[in-house]
Design an enzyme around this catalytic site. Structure first.
Site, mmCIF file in Angstrom:
data_model
loop_
_atom_site.group_PDB
_atom_site.id
_atom_site.type_symbol
_atom_site.label_atom_id
_atom_site.label_comp_id
_atom_site.label_asym_id
_atom_site.label_seq_id
_atom_site.Cartn_x
_atom_site.Cartn_y
_atom_site.Cartn_z
ATOM 1 N N ARG A 1 102.717 -8.901 37.511
ATOM 2 C CA ARG A 1 101.864 -8.686 38.678
ATOM 3 C C ARG A 1 100.479 -8.183 38.270
ATOM 4 O O ARG A 1 99.823 -7.458 39.010
ATOM 5 C CB ARG A 1 102.510 -7.649 39.606
ATOM 6 C CG ARG A 1 103.948 -7.933 40.016
ATOM 7 C CD ARG A 1 104.314 -7.082 41.218
ATOM 8 N NE ARG A 1 105.741 -6.940 41.438
ATOM 9 C CZ ARG A 1 106.537 -7.876 41.954
ATOM 10 N NH1 ARG A 1 106.029 -9.060 42.284
ATOM 11 N NH2 ARG A 1 107.821 -7.640 42.144
ATOM 12 N N TYR B 1 114.780 8.806 43.901
ATOM 13 C CA TYR B 1 116.172 8.424 44.141
ATOM 14 C C TYR B 1 117.094 9.646 44.074
ATOM 15 O O TYR B 1 118.252 9.568 44.463
ATOM 16 C CB TYR B 1 116.610 7.371 43.112
ATOM 17 C CG TYR B 1 115.738 6.127 43.164
ATOM 18 C CD1 TYR B 1 115.952 5.163 44.142
ATOM 19 C CD2 TYR B 1 114.681 5.947 42.268
ATOM 20 C CE1 TYR B 1 115.139 4.043 44.219
ATOM 21 C CE2 TYR B 1 113.862 4.829 42.336
ATOM 22 C CZ TYR B 1 114.098 3.889 43.316
ATOM 23 O OH TYR B 1 113.285 2.780 43.400
ATOM 24 N N SER C 1 112.063 3.733 39.236
ATOM 25 C CA SER C 1 113.405 3.488 38.703
ATOM 26 C C SER C 1 113.514 3.701 37.196
ATOM 27 O O SER C 1 114.448 4.337 36.707
ATOM 28 C CB SER C 1 113.850 2.076 39.079
ATOM 29 O OG SER C 1 112.931 1.108 38.603
ATOM 30 N N LYS D 1 98.597 1.734 42.312
ATOM 31 C CA LYS D 1 99.897 1.267 41.844
ATOM 32 C C LYS D 1 99.682 0.414 40.603
ATOM 33 O O LYS D 1 98.927 -0.555 40.625
ATOM 34 C CB LYS D 1 100.585 0.446 42.939
ATOM 35 C CG LYS D 1 101.933 -0.105 42.501
ATOM 36 C CD LYS D 1 102.658 -0.742 43.665
ATOM 37 C CE LYS D 1 103.979 -1.336 43.223
ATOM 38 N NZ LYS D 1 104.691 -1.950 44.345
ATOM 39 N N ARG E 1 113.770 -3.892 39.973
ATOM 40 C CA ARG E 1 113.734 -5.353 40.101
ATOM 41 C C ARG E 1 115.154 -5.899 40.219
ATOM 42 O O ARG E 1 115.403 -6.873 40.927
ATOM 43 C CB ARG E 1 112.996 -5.972 38.909
ATOM 44 C CG ARG E 1 111.547 -5.468 38.780
ATOM 45 C CD ARG E 1 110.520 -6.490 39.158
ATOM 46 N NE ARG E 1 109.186 -5.896 39.267
ATOM 47 C CZ ARG E 1 108.188 -6.061 38.397
ATOM 48 N NH1 ARG E 1 108.375 -6.820 37.328
ATOM 49 N NH2 ARG E 1 107.020 -5.498 38.591
ATOM 50 N N LYS F 1 101.647 5.568 41.902
ATOM 51 C CA LYS F 1 102.925 5.046 41.414
ATOM 52 C C LYS F 1 102.731 4.265 40.128
ATOM 53 O O LYS F 1 101.814 3.455 40.081
ATOM 54 C CB LYS F 1 103.495 4.125 42.495
ATOM 55 C CG LYS F 1 104.789 3.429 42.132
ATOM 56 C CD LYS F 1 105.198 2.537 43.275
ATOM 57 C CE LYS F 1 106.481 1.822 42.967
ATOM 58 N NZ LYS F 1 106.889 0.992 44.082
ATOM 59 N N GLU G 1 90.106 2.697 44.019
ATOM 60 C CA GLU G 1 91.151 2.187 44.915
ATOM 61 C C GLU G 1 91.500 3.217 46.000
ATOM 62 O O GLU G 1 91.685 2.873 47.168
ATOM 63 C CB GLU G 1 92.423 1.870 44.108
ATOM 64 C CG GLU G 1 92.360 0.598 43.270
ATOM 65 C CD GLU G 1 92.597 -0.657 44.106
ATOM 66 O OE1 GLU G 1 92.702 -0.552 45.347
ATOM 67 O OE2 GLU G 1 92.676 -1.753 43.514
HETATM 68 C C1 PBG Z 1 106.974 -3.928 44.863
HETATM 69 C C2 PBG Z 1 107.676 -2.670 44.486
HETATM 70 C C3 PBG Z 1 107.922 -2.197 43.186
HETATM 71 C C4 PBG Z 1 108.663 -1.028 43.295
HETATM 72 C C5 PBG Z 1 108.792 -0.766 44.636
HETATM 73 N N1 PBG Z 1 108.176 -1.792 45.356
HETATM 74 C C6 PBG Z 1 107.460 -2.628 41.894
HETATM 75 C C7 PBG Z 1 107.346 -4.027 41.525
HETATM 76 O O1 PBG Z 1 108.338 -4.775 41.602
HETATM 77 O O2 PBG Z 1 106.255 -4.388 41.079
HETATM 78 C C8 PBG Z 1 109.202 -0.240 42.139
HETATM 79 C C9 PBG Z 1 109.988 0.963 42.449
HETATM 80 C C10 PBG Z 1 110.804 1.465 41.328
HETATM 81 O O3 PBG Z 1 110.747 0.977 40.186
HETATM 82 O O4 PBG Z 1 111.570 2.416 41.580
HETATM 83 N N2 PBG Z 1 106.655 -4.018 46.204
#
Ligand code: PBG
Length: 328
Positions: free
Chosen positions: A220, A316, A277, A199, A209, A251, A236
């Protein structure tokens, strides 16, 4: 003799006959947001059709998911109250556990119920784990091992709520092993782990977010991966496989097709990928401006993820795309 590859493209029947891959509804996972205390579903900017759900709208969405025959749902909860250690995540009656319990009661085993196993929606600082002492520059640091202990307890709470599978998405070292150990100790050997093994610290998480009302300031980058690296992903992924992951997740998806492809060669576990997203938002925005044709663009994007090696796709668009595929 002239080679004529065009012969196999002459009509739809031939093209279908020789098609190498096919996205299937039962391998699509729909991410869902459930917001505590909401009375009306709330739309999310940039993601047409995606909302924060109320209990009632959630029920209706699950009915649509069942009707469409998609493979599963990935549930995210947004609580009213946050604190530095994300206590709400451990509450059996918290927004996430409750949603998981309700969904499981509604679907039984007709689709796979996956609960997000991460603290970022529950912490007041928005990080995926609890904070340790600040570093030399005064920046917040996430305490890996203290976080693992909480993930273990959260895993048991979510398993008890009825999750078939947990999405280990926090990018803490050892999170798969810690989760497996905690689940097994609580007699939940049959609950599987979908490990977000690779990720990335991506700029494509923007609309998400907002969807989870993220409290994060900064980034992060001390736990999610650097987008410049590919070989690190293989490390990983192998670690997560060795720790007992059941499925490996890459991801984001569209900007990381090379990683999906390498992942599918590196391990013999099923590979999933998450069209995030921001990736959705880009396609929707371009389509809304008439720059690209929406339906074929979406199908092409998902085909690329599948072709790269991820049979399981988190998107989605899951219900809508399943409708298109079912109609063929
Ligand atoms: C964090 C999390 C994230 C997404 C899902 N779970 C990313 C983040 O905030 O670092 C992103 C999913 C998306 O953008 O559709 N647990």
């Amino acid at each position: 003799m002239i080679q004529r590859p065009r012969r196999l493209r002459a009509n739809a029947a031939i093209r279908n006959l020789v098609s190498e891959t096919q996205v299937r509804p039962e391998q699509l996972i729909l991410p869902l947001f459930v917001r505590e205390g909401l009375t009306e579903p709330k739309p999310i900017k940039g993601l047409p059709g995606v909302v924060q759900h109320t209990e009632t709208s959630l029920r209706a969405e699950i009915d649509r998911a069942l009707e469409a025959g998609i493979g599963g749902v990935m549930v995210f909860g947004i609580p009213n109250h946050r604190d530095p250690i994300g206590s709400e995540a451990l509450s059996p009656n918290g927004v996430l556990s409750k949603a998981v319990r309700d969904i499981r009661a509604q679907v039984g085993d007709r689709l796979v119920v996956i609960a997000d196993l991460c603290l970022d929606e529950f912490t007041s600082h928005g990080h995926c784990g609890v904070l340790g002492a600040p570093d030399a520059n005064g920046n917040a640091t996430v305490d890996n091992d203290a976080t693992l202990e909480i993930y273990g307890r959260m895993a048991v709470v979510l398993a008890e709520a009825g999750a078939h599978m947990l999405g280990a998405s926090g990018m803490m070292d050892g999170q798969v092993a810690a989760t497996r150990l905690a689940l097994d100790a609580a007699d939940h050997q049959d609950v599987s782990i979908l490990a977000y093994a690779a990720k990335y610290a991506s700029a494509f998480y923007g609309p998400f977010r907002e969807a989870v009302e993220s409290q994060l300031e900064g980034d992060r980058k001390t736990y999610q991966q650097d987008p410049r690296n590919a070989r690190e992903s293989i490390r990983e992924i192998k670690l997560d496989a060795a720790e007992g992951a059941d499925i490996i997740m890459v991801k984001p998806a569209l900007a990381y097709l090379d990683i999906i492809s390498e992942a599918s060669r590196a391990v013999d576990l099923p590979i999933a990928s998450y069209v995030v997203s921001g990736e959705m938002a880009m396609i929707e925005a371009a389509a809304a401006q008439g720059l690209i044709n929406r339906e074929p663009a979406i199908l092409e994007a998902l085909a690329s993820v599948h072709r790269a090696g991820a049979n399981i796709i988190c998107t989605y668009w899951a219900i809508e795309v399943a409708g298109w595929l079912n109609r063929r």
